[in-house]
Design an enzyme around this catalytic site. Structure first.
Site, PDB file in Angstrom:
ATOM      1  N   GLY A  75     -77.518  83.458  -4.895  1.00 33.98           N
ATOM      2  CA  GLY A  75     -78.498  82.672  -5.628  1.00 33.98           C
ATOM      3  C   GLY A  75     -78.127  82.524  -7.091  1.00 33.98           C
ATOM      4  O   GLY A  75     -76.976  82.333  -7.465  1.00 33.98           O
ATOM      5  N   GLY A  76     -79.143  82.656  -7.942  1.00 30.88           N
ATOM      6  CA  GLY A  76     -78.933  82.506  -9.373  1.00 30.88           C
ATOM      7  C   GLY A  76     -77.932  83.495  -9.941  1.00 30.88           C
ATOM      8  O   GLY A  76     -77.305  83.227 -10.975  1.00 30.88           O
ATOM      9  N   GLY A  82     -49.539  56.842 -15.503  1.00 25.41           N
ATOM     10  CA  GLY A  82     -50.527  57.620 -16.234  1.00 25.41           C
ATOM     11  C   GLY A  82     -50.341  59.111 -16.081  1.00 25.41           C
ATOM     12  O   GLY A  82     -50.732  59.893 -16.961  1.00 25.41           O
ATOM     13  N   ALA A  83     -49.730  59.532 -14.961  1.00 22.06           N
ATOM     14  CA  ALA A  83     -49.498  60.961 -14.754  1.00 22.06           C
ATOM     15  C   ALA A  83     -48.484  61.503 -15.752  1.00 22.06           C
ATOM     16  O   ALA A  83     -48.524  62.676 -16.120  1.00 22.06           O
ATOM     17  CB  ALA A  83     -49.025  61.210 -13.323  1.00 22.06           C
TER      18      ALA A  83
END
Length: 517
Positions: A172-173, A407-408
């Protein structure tokens, strides 16, 4: 005035209760399962005799919370400071043997005190997470306690290194505190981490799953990417913590623990000339290149099982601590996808805040094409790498081994993205796209008219590489600072690192940039 025997006996009695924690029986049960107790974990972390505990006698008024005067020694968490390889470190260790290590108000205050000490003293903090979650009897007080811990995790981020060891349940948290830290180490057999367990998932969604699928170390290391290291057991987890700390500074105002000798003695490594195949389509394991560059081959890989098409980790070159980032041609041909972009970007940002130089090894054909990647946001995720490298002010050295397309090429820290030194091997190819794709666009007419199309395509591809992709073309435009033989790589990087030790670079005044999350 001497302390009376009554007062002395009372102190020793209370100390014994606190030190016994959940008692001998629970300790024996843990040992039978191959697990360490909370105190034993701290004993393994710190050099013998250096642990100084605070909050030993702290515990909540259980009567107020209707727990029938139940004793909660140390309120289920042990906190303090000690020395690891001669350096001070703060730590806390949740004690599952005491009310399941559940977090209540005092439990949280003790953890917060450890975090507060870490930031004040400028020392790393290590947390051993082993808890059943929030203490239900304390209601909103327990939830508030988690909030106070989360808040401090964020305040410490980028100030002192934070390392979390998931050594038991973390549900959980409670899972968000480790998630906010820099590195997560999780034991393979005895730990689980999840927000909703299999029963809750089945009840709410109807999906049938297992803890192995959603909450195990293997799932988090290879699928979700939530953790950085898998440890075989508690002892191994402590060993990983020691190794990790050996590469990290105590805080963001210090340099990492370099091992610099006055005289730099590095010789060429002829084996590197043969390690990487000249044919750009033939895969090779980039780890072999990294280990040949790292002093004594000592390389600590981070997130080994997640997004394996990029390799990250720590090592030293010429005694200087560096962070390695390298494409891995054996996985997805070394392309950059969403997970690889996230993995590399966060690592680059970590290195930057802790003054660790970055060495980037490039062999990338581009971003991974595909409908799924486009729809999941490869543009946004790929931009994280651009943002991380461009905003980093530490020394940045890039070595282009083979392919660097489109772009790489920029995303792997080109000169335009702020690299201080860019070197290339003679096998490097820097271009807008690969030769085969470019030929189909640029020479469509010639291919259409050719009698032997495959032969013609190969001829044109070779011509394209010589005309448009040669490293000498990039070097002529100062996009590459030098072209070197592979055997010269380690000495070239080591010399560059020494020359960049005094690097200073500022950015426009601002709170922080807005990274494309």
């Amino acid at each position: 005035m001497a302390i009376s025997k009554t007062l002395s006996d009372e102190l020793e009695k209370r100390r014994k209760i606190a030190l016994d924690g959940g008692g001998a029986k629970k300790a024996e049960d843990r040992h039978a399962k191959g697990r360490m107790t909370a105190r034993e974990r701290l004993g393994g972390l710190f050099s013998e005799g250096t642990f100084q505990e605070f909050g030993l006698h702290a515990q909540h008024n259980t009567r107020y919370f209707g727990m029938a005067d139940k004793s909660i020694p140390t309120d289920g968490v042990i906190c303090g400071t000690g020395f690891v390889d001669g350096r001070p470190v703060a730590a806390f260790s949740q004690d599952f043997g005491v009310v399941g290590g559940s977090l209540g108000e005092i439990h949280a205050k003790k953890i917060c005190a450890a975090l507060d000490h870490a930031v004040k003293a400028g020392v790393p903090v290590v947390g051993f997470n082993d808890s059943g979650g929030a203490r239900i009897q304390e209601g909103v007080g327990a939830l508030s306690g988690y909030g106070q811990v989360f808040y401090r995790n964020v305040q410490l981020s980028g100030v002192v290194p934070q390392i979390s060891v998931i050594a038991g349940p973390c549900a959980g948290g409670a899972a968000y505190s480790p998630a906010l830290t820099d590195f997560l180490i999780m034991t393979r057999e005895n730990a689980q981490m999840f927000i909703c367990g299999p029963e809750v998932i089945r009840a709410v969604t109807g999906q049938v799953t297992t803890m192995e699928e959603i909450g195990s170390a293997q799932a988090h290391a290879s699928v979700s990417g939530n953790i950085h290291f898998i440890a075989e057991n508690d002892q191994h987890a402590v060993q990983i913590v020691h190794k990790l700390l050996s590469f990290l500074p105590s805080n963001n105002m210090m340099d990492p623990p370099h091992h610099i000798e006055p005289d730099l003695k590095i010789v060429d490594d002829p084996a590197l000339d043969e390690l990487v195949p000249a044919d750009s389509k033939t895969p090779f394991d980039c780890r072999e290149v990294i280990k040949s560059l790292a002093d004594d081959g000592d390389f600590l890989e981070v997130m080994e099982h997640f997004a394996a098409n990029i390799v990250i980790g720590f090592g030293r070159i010429g005694g200087m601590v560096v962070g390695f980032v390298s494409n891995q041609p054996t996985v997805k041909a070394g392309t950059l996808d969403i997970d690889a972009s996230d993995k590399a970007a966060r690592f680059v940002r970590f290195c930057n805040v802790y003054n660790i130089p970055i060495v980037t090894l490039v062999d990338v054909p581009g971003f991974l094409p595909g409908v799924a990647e486009e729809r999941r946001g490869i543009i946004r995720h790929g931009a994280k790498m651009l943002f991380a490298y461009a905003s980093a002010t530490v020394p940045k050295i890039t070595v282009i081994m083979r392919k660097a397309y489109g772009g790489a090429y920029l995303a792997m820290c080109s000169e335009d993205m702020g690299a201080d030194r860019v070197m290339a091997w003679p096998t490097a190819e820097i271009a807008v796209m690969g030769a085969e794709g470019a030929v189909n666009i640029l020479y469509r007419k010639e291919l259409k008219e050719a009698e032997d199309k495959p032969a013609k395509a190969k001829e044109l591809a070779d011509e394209y590489r010589k005309e448009f992709a040669t490293p000498y073309l990039s070097a002529g435009r100062l996009a590459i600072h030098d072209i070197i033989q592979p055997r010269e790589t380690k000495s070239a990087i080591a010399l560059s690192l020494r020359g960049l030790m005094s690097k200073r670079e500022t950015r426009p005044p601002k709170k922080h940039g807005n990274i494309p999350l």
